[in-house]
Design an enzyme around this catalytic site. Structure first.
Site, short mmCIF file in Angstrom:
data_model
loop_
_atom_site.label_atom_id
_atom_site.label_comp_id
_atom_site.label_asym_id
_atom_site.label_seq_id
_atom_site.Cartn_x
_atom_site.Cartn_y
_atom_site.Cartn_z
N HIS A 1 29.90 50.19 81.75
CA HIS A 1 29.86 49.13 80.74
C HIS A 1 30.82 48.00 81.05
O HIS A 1 31.15 47.21 80.17
CB HIS A 1 30.17 49.71 79.35
CG HIS A 1 29.11 50.64 78.85
ND1 HIS A 1 29.37 51.63 77.92
CD2 HIS A 1 27.79 50.76 79.15
CE1 HIS A 1 28.24 52.30 77.66
NE2 HIS A 1 27.27 51.79 78.40
N ASN B 1 33.83 53.63 79.33
CA ASN B 1 35.00 52.93 78.82
C ASN B 1 35.28 51.68 79.65
O ASN B 1 34.99 51.63 80.83
CB ASN B 1 36.23 53.86 78.83
CG ASN B 1 35.96 55.12 78.01
OD1 ASN B 1 35.12 55.13 77.12
ND2 ASN B 1 36.67 56.19 78.32
C1 BV8 Z 1 20.33 48.33 77.19
C2 BV8 Z 1 31.00 47.73 76.24
C3 BV8 Z 1 18.31 47.25 77.76
C4 BV8 Z 1 31.32 46.73 75.18
C5 BV8 Z 1 29.40 49.28 75.23
C6 BV8 Z 1 17.43 54.16 73.74
C7 BV8 Z 1 17.58 54.83 72.55
C8 BV8 Z 1 18.33 54.27 71.51
C9 BV8 Z 1 18.95 53.01 71.67
C10 BV8 Z 1 18.79 52.36 72.85
C11 BV8 Z 1 18.06 52.92 73.88
N1 BV8 Z 1 18.09 52.05 74.94
C12 BV8 Z 1 18.82 50.96 74.61
C13 BV8 Z 1 19.27 51.12 73.34
C14 BV8 Z 1 20.09 50.17 72.60
C15 BV8 Z 1 21.58 50.34 72.84
C16 BV8 Z 1 22.06 51.64 72.27
O1 BV8 Z 1 22.21 52.63 72.97
N2 BV8 Z 1 22.35 51.62 70.98
C17 BV8 Z 1 22.90 52.80 70.33
C18 BV8 Z 1 24.04 52.36 69.40
C19 BV8 Z 1 21.80 53.49 69.56
N3 BV8 Z 1 21.89 50.27 74.25
C20 BV8 Z 1 22.08 49.08 74.82
O2 BV8 Z 1 21.96 48.04 74.23
C21 BV8 Z 1 22.45 49.07 76.30
N4 BV8 Z 1 21.63 48.11 76.97
O3 BV8 Z 1 19.79 49.36 77.03
O4 BV8 Z 1 19.72 47.19 77.62
C22 BV8 Z 1 17.96 46.15 78.66
C23 BV8 Z 1 17.36 46.45 79.87
C24 BV8 Z 1 16.99 45.39 80.69
C25 BV8 Z 1 17.25 44.06 80.32
C26 BV8 Z 1 17.88 43.79 79.11
C27 BV8 Z 1 18.24 44.83 78.26
C28 BV8 Z 1 23.87 48.64 76.52
C29 BV8 Z 1 24.83 49.58 75.86
C30 BV8 Z 1 26.27 49.21 76.24
C31 BV8 Z 1 27.02 48.69 75.04
N5 BV8 Z 1 28.42 48.44 75.40
N6 BV8 Z 1 30.65 49.01 75.63
C32 BV8 Z 1 32.63 46.99 74.53
O5 BV8 Z 1 33.26 48.03 74.79
O6 BV8 Z 1 33.05 46.13 73.74
S1 BV8 Z 1 29.08 50.77 74.54
C33 BV8 Z 1 30.44 51.27 73.72
O7 BV8 Z 1 29.95 52.36 73.00
C34 BV8 Z 1 31.60 51.78 74.52
O8 BV8 Z 1 31.36 51.72 75.91
C35 BV8 Z 1 31.76 53.23 74.13
O9 BV8 Z 1 32.02 54.06 75.19
C36 BV8 Z 1 30.41 53.50 73.60
C37 BV8 Z 1 30.44 54.45 72.42
O10 BV8 Z 1 30.11 55.60 72.88
P1 BV8 Z 1 31.25 56.70 73.20
O11 BV8 Z 1 31.97 56.31 74.40
O12 BV8 Z 1 30.55 57.97 73.16
O13 BV8 Z 1 32.31 56.60 72.03
P2 BV8 Z 1 32.09 57.05 70.54
O14 BV8 Z 1 33.14 56.37 69.76
O15 BV8 Z 1 30.67 56.89 70.18
O16 BV8 Z 1 32.36 58.63 70.56
C38 BV8 Z 1 33.63 59.12 70.88
C39 BV8 Z 1 33.44 60.60 71.17
O17 BV8 Z 1 34.70 61.13 71.59
C40 BV8 Z 1 33.03 61.42 69.94
O18 BV8 Z 1 32.02 62.33 70.30
C41 BV8 Z 1 34.31 62.17 69.56
O19 BV8 Z 1 34.02 63.45 69.02
C42 BV8 Z 1 34.97 62.32 70.90
N7 BV8 Z 1 36.43 62.42 70.87
C43 BV8 Z 1 37.29 61.88 69.95
N8 BV8 Z 1 38.57 62.18 70.32
C44 BV8 Z 1 38.49 62.90 71.47
C45 BV8 Z 1 37.13 63.05 71.82
N9 BV8 Z 1 36.74 63.71 72.92
C46 BV8 Z 1 37.70 64.26 73.69
N10 BV8 Z 1 39.02 64.17 73.43
C47 BV8 Z 1 39.44 63.50 72.32
N11 BV8 Z 1 40.75 63.40 72.06
#
Ligand code: BV8
Length: 249
Positions: free
Chosen positions: A120, A103
């Site tokens: 992040h 976050n």
């Molecule tokens: C990189 C900042 C390489 C910005 C964010 C391997 C496999 C697949 C894809 C990739 C991989 N390696 C890299 C990738 C690509 C990509 C990626 O992962 N894509 C995904 C979509 C498939 N990753 C990247 O690009 C990363 N960089 O790998 O670079 C590199 C290396 C060298 C040189 C150059 C490049 C960078 C990723 C970072 C992106 N930035 N945030 C901003 O915020 O604006 S990520 C962003 O997504 C947020 O940080 C957020 O946290 C995250 C989403 O994930 P979650 O936090 O899990 O949130 P989400 O909404 O998904 O889920 C919420 C959960 O909470 C749910 O499960 C829900 O059930 C639960 N919930 C709901 N309510 C509650 C609850 N739980 C508890 N209590 C509740 N009340």
């Protein structure tokens, strides 16, 4: 108290080092929408993943800048919830708790957690898009302009990691060290879909840690965890803190 919660509390009480990874779900009950939630209002037509990228910023810097300005205001108005507060409480009573967060809202720090690893970045910090040095945004910035770096004139941007950008080296190393060294790793409020953050649980397990998940829903990690608490962090984390506090060492 549920059996899994009692078991996890006992495991927490015995652990010399606990690793925690939090995601957007932990801030959901503070009114900060998760990445999986649909965006609201004027942002309803956009997907977060499409705006949180260098390409989006290059294509339309003002659109991206305004999206972050909207999120900054939303985060500034939000308060840490009982889940954030309970995590800070666990850090105070356990021998060692490393908190890694995906976050960017700074709510863990505002709740009292220390040494938070911002995997992040942090939306409240603004940096030069070229030099990456932190810059304060001039108060008189017109709302229809993206402010520029006073040093080099480049556009300013939020100090967050966009999709396709590398995790800051210090955060990556600190998180890797904590995940590799902890005996218990708990993923809280994360869909475990964003990498490399989602890989930290596997790194912990490869180094012998037990895995736990706290989430109302199942995730790709669920099948690999030793403990699963289904529910919200604002309900389960205070209950966990209470259960751990009740166990005499
Ligand atoms: C990189 C900042 C390489 C910005 C964010 C391997 C496999 C697949 C894809 C990739 C991989 N390696 C890299 C990738 C690509 C990509 C990626 O992962 N894509 C995904 C979509 C498939 N990753 C990247 O690009 C990363 N960089 O790998 O670079 C590199 C290396 C060298 C040189 C150059 C490049 C960078 C990723 C970072 C992106 N930035 N945030 C901003 O915020 O604006 S990520 C962003 O997504 C947020 O940080 C957020 O946290 C995250 C989403 O994930 P979650 O936090 O899990 O949130 P989400 O909404 O998904 O889920 C919420 C959960 O909470 C749910 O499960 C829900 O059930 C639960 N919930 C709901 N309510 C509650 C609850 N739980 C508890 N209590 C509740 N009340």
């Amino acid at each position: 108290m549920s059996e899994p919660l009692a078991q996890l509390a006992a495991r927490l009480r015995d652990a010399a080092h606990v690793g925690i990874l939090t995601g957007a779900g932990v801030s959901a009950e503070s009114g900060v929408p998760t990445f999986r939630d649909a965006q609201t209002g004027l942002w309803a037509e956009y997907h977060a993943e499409d705006l949180a990228t260098p390409e989006a910023f290059a294509r339309d810097p003002l659109l991206v800048w305004r999206w972050y300005a909207w999120r900054r205001e939303l985060v500034a108005a939000a308060q840490p919830n009982a889940g954030h507060v309970a995590l800070a409480g666990l850090q105070r009573i356990l021998p060692r708790l490393s908190l890694i967060t995906q976050n960017v809202d700074g709510l863990h720090q505002r709740a009292g957690s220390e040494g938070v690893i911002e995997f992040h970045g942090n939306i409240q910090r603004t940096v030069c898009s070229v030099e990456r040095c932190e810059v304060s945004v001039p108060d008189d910035t017109p709302s229809d302009e993206v402010p520029c770096c006073p040093g080099c004139g480049a556009l300013l941007r939020p100090d967050v990691v966009w999709f396709g950008e590398a995790i800051p080296v210090e955060a990556l190393q600190a998180a890797g060290t904590a995940a590799s060294a902890c005996e218990l790793f708990i993923a809280i409020g994360t869909s475990a879909q964003v990498h490399p953050a989602a890989g930290l649980a596997d790194l912990a397990a490869q180094n012998g840690a037990m895995l736990a998940e706290i989430n109302p829903e199942a995730t790709p990690l669920s099948g690999r965890t030793d403990y699963v608490l289904r529910g919200t962090s604002a309900q389960l984390l205070p209950a966990l803190l209470q259960a751990v506090s009740a166990i005499k060492k």
